[in-house]
Scaffold this motif. Structure first.
Motif, PDB file in Angstrom:
ATOM      1  N   ARG A   1       0.736  -1.391  -0.046  1.00 18.00           N
ATOM      2  CA  ARG A   1       0.054  -0.013  -0.169  1.00 18.00           C
ATOM      3  C   ARG A   1       0.902   1.467  -0.147  1.00 18.00           C
ATOM      4  NH1 ARG A   1      -5.467   1.925  -1.036  1.00 18.00           N
ATOM      5  NH2 ARG A   1      -5.317   3.752   0.417  1.00 18.00           N
ATOM      6  N   ARG A   2       2.152   1.213   0.797  1.00 19.33           N
ATOM      7  CA  ARG A   2       2.681   2.547   0.293  1.00 19.33           C
ATOM      8  C   ARG A   2       3.537   2.615  -0.864  1.00 19.33           C
ATOM      9  NH1 ARG A   2       7.566   2.451   5.004  1.00 19.33           N
ATOM     10  NH2 ARG A   2       6.033   2.980   6.314  1.00 19.33           N
ATOM     11  N   THR A   3       4.100   1.681  -1.490  1.00 19.05           N
ATOM     12  CA  THR A   3       4.368   1.723  -2.571  1.00 19.05           C
ATOM     13  C   THR A   3       3.487   2.445  -2.991  1.00 19.05           C
ATOM     14  OG1 THR A   3       5.543  -0.430  -2.263  1.00 19.05           O
ATOM     15  CG2 THR A   3       5.489   0.759  -4.391  1.00 19.05           C
ATOM     16  N   LEU A   4       2.070   1.636  -3.775  1.00 19.16           N
ATOM     17  CA  LEU A   4       1.232   2.268  -3.732  1.00 19.16           C
ATOM     18  C   LEU A   4       0.963   3.871  -3.621  1.00 19.16           C
ATOM     19  CD1 LEU A   4      -1.419  -0.430  -4.639  1.00 19.16           C
ATOM     20  CD2 LEU A   4       0.057   1.108  -6.047  1.00 19.16           C
ATOM     21  N   ASP A   5       0.537   4.302  -2.831  1.00 19.47           N
ATOM     22  CA  ASP A   5       0.545   5.914  -2.528  1.00 19.47           C
ATOM     23  C   ASP A   5       2.409   6.851  -2.441  1.00 19.47           C
ATOM     24  OD1 ASP A   5      -1.625   5.107  -1.042  1.00 19.47           O
ATOM     25  OD2 ASP A   5      -0.597   5.216   0.815  1.00 19.47           O
ATOM     26  N   ARG A   6       2.798   6.480  -3.181  1.00 21.32           N
ATOM     27  CA  ARG A   6       3.878   6.862  -3.565  1.00 21.32           C
ATOM     28  C   ARG A   6       3.487   7.082  -5.292  1.00 21.32           C
ATOM     29  NH1 ARG A   6       9.674   4.786   0.250  1.00 21.32           N
ATOM     30  NH2 ARG A   6       8.622   5.326   1.970  1.00 21.32           N
ATOM     31  N   ILE A   7       3.656   5.699  -5.692  1.00 26.33           N
ATOM     32  CA  ILE A   7       3.188   6.232  -6.780  1.00 26.33           C
ATOM     33  C   ILE A   7       2.432   6.833  -7.606  1.00 26.33           C
ATOM     34  CG2 ILE A   7       2.873   4.436  -9.141  1.00 26.33           C
ATOM     35  CD1 ILE A   7       4.522   2.267  -7.648  1.00 26.33           C
ATOM     36  N   TYR A   8       1.309   7.123  -6.670  1.00 24.94           N
ATOM     37  CA  TYR A   8       0.115   8.560  -7.639  1.00 24.94           C
ATOM     38  C   TYR A   8       0.422   9.264  -7.087  1.00 24.94           C
ATOM     39  CZ  TYR A   8      -2.934   3.649  -7.161  1.00 24.94           C
ATOM     40  OH  TYR A   8      -3.593   2.487  -7.764  1.00 24.94           O
ATOM     41  N   SER A   9       1.387  10.326  -5.421  1.00 21.97           N
ATOM     42  CA  SER A   9       1.487  10.743  -5.199  1.00 21.97           C
ATOM     43  C   SER A   9       2.566  11.449  -6.173  1.00 21.97           C
ATOM     44  CB  SER A   9       2.379  10.685  -3.281  1.00 21.97           C
ATOM     45  OG  SER A   9       1.277  10.896  -2.782  1.00 21.97           O
ATOM     46  N   ALA A  10       3.208  10.159  -7.177  1.00 18.89           N
ATOM     47  CA  ALA A  10       4.163  11.056  -7.654  1.00 18.89           C
ATOM     48  C   ALA A  10       3.591  11.489  -8.673  1.00 18.89           C
ATOM     49  CB  ALA A  10       5.336  10.237  -7.954  1.00 18.89           C
ATOM     50  N   LEU A  11       2.316  10.553  -9.257  1.00 16.23           N
ATOM     51  CA  LEU A  11       1.376  10.797 -10.822  1.00 16.23           C
ATOM     52  C   LEU A  11       1.042  11.992 -10.372  1.00 16.23           C
ATOM     53  CD1 LEU A  11       0.312   6.888 -11.320  1.00 16.23           C
ATOM     54  CD2 LEU A  11       1.908   8.912 -13.253  1.00 16.23           C
ATOM     55  N   LEU A  12       0.367  12.105  -9.142  1.00 20.43           N
ATOM     56  CA  LEU A  12      -0.454  13.220  -9.195  1.00 20.43           C
ATOM     57  C   LEU A  12       0.675  14.614  -9.205  1.00 20.43           C
ATOM     58  CD1 LEU A  12      -3.053  14.531  -8.320  1.00 20.43           C
ATOM     59  CD2 LEU A  12      -2.641  14.721  -5.847  1.00 20.43           C
ATOM     60  N   LEU A  13       1.843  14.235  -8.640  1.00 22.80           N
ATOM     61  CA  LEU A  13       2.497  15.796  -8.542  1.00 22.80           C
ATOM     62  C   LEU A  13       2.826  16.049  -9.587  1.00 22.80           C
ATOM     63  CD1 LEU A  13       4.430  17.674  -6.702  1.00 22.80           C
ATOM     64  CD2 LEU A  13       6.682  15.797  -7.055  1.00 22.80           C
ATOM     65  N   ALA A  14       3.069  15.112 -10.581  1.00 24.36           N
ATOM     66  CA  ALA A  14       3.487  15.397 -12.077  1.00 24.36           C
ATOM     67  C   ALA A  14       2.210  16.303 -13.145  1.00 24.36           C
ATOM     68  CB  ALA A  14       4.477  14.144 -12.544  1.00 24.36           C
ATOM     69  N   VAL A  15       1.116  15.739 -12.445  1.00 24.63           N
ATOM     70  CA  VAL A  15       0.182  16.375 -13.065  1.00 24.63           C
ATOM     71  C   VAL A  15      -0.084  17.611 -13.187  1.00 24.63           C
ATOM     72  CG1 VAL A  15      -2.216  16.531 -13.329  1.00 24.63           C
ATOM     73  CG2 VAL A  15      -1.276  14.186 -14.134  1.00 24.63           C
ATOM     74  N   VAL A  16       0.329  17.687 -11.506  1.00 27.68           N
ATOM     75  CA  VAL A  16       0.216  18.946 -11.095  1.00 27.68           C
ATOM     76  C   VAL A  16       1.589  20.516 -11.911  1.00 27.68           C
ATOM     77  CG1 VAL A  16       0.289  21.121  -8.760  1.00 27.68           C
ATOM     78  CG2 VAL A  16      -0.964  18.849  -8.780  1.00 27.68           C
ATOM     79  N   LEU A  17       2.625  19.911 -11.747  1.00 32.58           N
ATOM     80  CA  LEU A  17       3.229  20.579 -12.455  1.00 32.58           C
ATOM     81  C   LEU A  17       3.273  21.016 -13.683  1.00 32.58           C
ATOM     82  CD1 LEU A  17       6.392  19.310 -10.433  1.00 32.58           C
ATOM     83  CD2 LEU A  17       5.161  21.026 -10.147  1.00 32.58           C
ATOM     84  N   LEU A  18       2.398  19.881 -14.405  1.00 32.75           N
ATOM     85  CA  LEU A  18       2.520  19.787 -15.952  1.00 32.75           C
ATOM     86  C   LEU A  18       1.504  20.666 -16.610  1.00 32.75           C
ATOM     87  CD1 LEU A  18       2.789  16.890 -16.959  1.00 32.75           C
ATOM     88  CD2 LEU A  18       3.975  18.544 -17.829  1.00 32.75           C
ATOM     89  N   SER A  19       0.071  20.435 -15.296  1.00 32.28           N
ATOM     90  CA  SER A  19      -0.190  22.140 -15.782  1.00 32.28           C
ATOM     91  C   SER A  19      -0.490  23.024 -15.394  1.00 32.28           C
ATOM     92  CB  SER A  19      -2.446  21.234 -15.225  1.00 32.28           C
ATOM     93  OG  SER A  19      -1.346  21.843 -13.712  1.00 32.28           O
ATOM     94  N   TRP A  20      -0.001  23.554 -14.755  1.00 30.23           N
ATOM     95  CA  TRP A  20       1.015  24.560 -13.909  1.00 30.23           C
ATOM     96  C   TRP A  20       1.644  25.630 -14.954  1.00 30.23           C
ATOM     97  CZ3 TRP A  20      -0.869  28.569 -11.877  1.00 30.23           C
ATOM     98  CH2 TRP A  20      -1.809  27.990 -10.626  1.00 30.23           C
ATOM     99  N   GLY A  21       2.953  24.286 -15.514  1.00 24.24           N
ATOM    100  CA  GLY A  21       3.592  25.095 -16.132  1.00 24.24           C
ATOM    101  C   GLY A  21       2.689  25.048 -17.967  1.00 24.24           C
ATOM    102  N   TYR A  22       1.560  24.269 -18.053  1.00 23.15           N
ATOM    103  CA  TYR A  22       0.772  24.353 -19.412  1.00 23.15           C
ATOM    104  C   TYR A  22       0.213  26.339 -18.879  1.00 23.15           C
ATOM    105  CZ  TYR A  22      -2.826  25.014 -22.726  1.00 23.15           C
ATOM    106  OH  TYR A  22      -3.205  25.035 -23.702  1.00 23.15           O
TER     107      TYR A  22
END
Length: 55
Positions: free
Chosen positions: A6-27
């Motif tokens: 569960r901890r690994t899945l949480d980290r993967i989901y957090s990294a994906l969410l951070l990437a989406v947020v950073l890409l959207s702010w960059g856009y």
């Protein structure tokens, strides 16, 4: 396949969410600079608003 903890899945989901947020702010930042340059070129057509203004 080996089960994922569960901890690994949480980290993967957090990294994906951070990437989406950073890409959207960059856009958003890129689109606002493009819109600002377009507006400036309409108001001041004799000036060149590019990356290198010293040329």
């Amino acid at each position: 396949m080996k089960p994922v903890s569960r901890r690994t899945l949480d980290r993967i989901y957090s990294a994906l969410l951070l990437a989406v947020v950073l890409l959207s702010w960059g856009y958003v930042i890129y689109a606002s600079t493009v819109a600002a340059r377009r507006q400036l070129s309409k108001e001041y057509p004799d000036k060149i608003f590019g990356m290198n203004e010293n040329l």
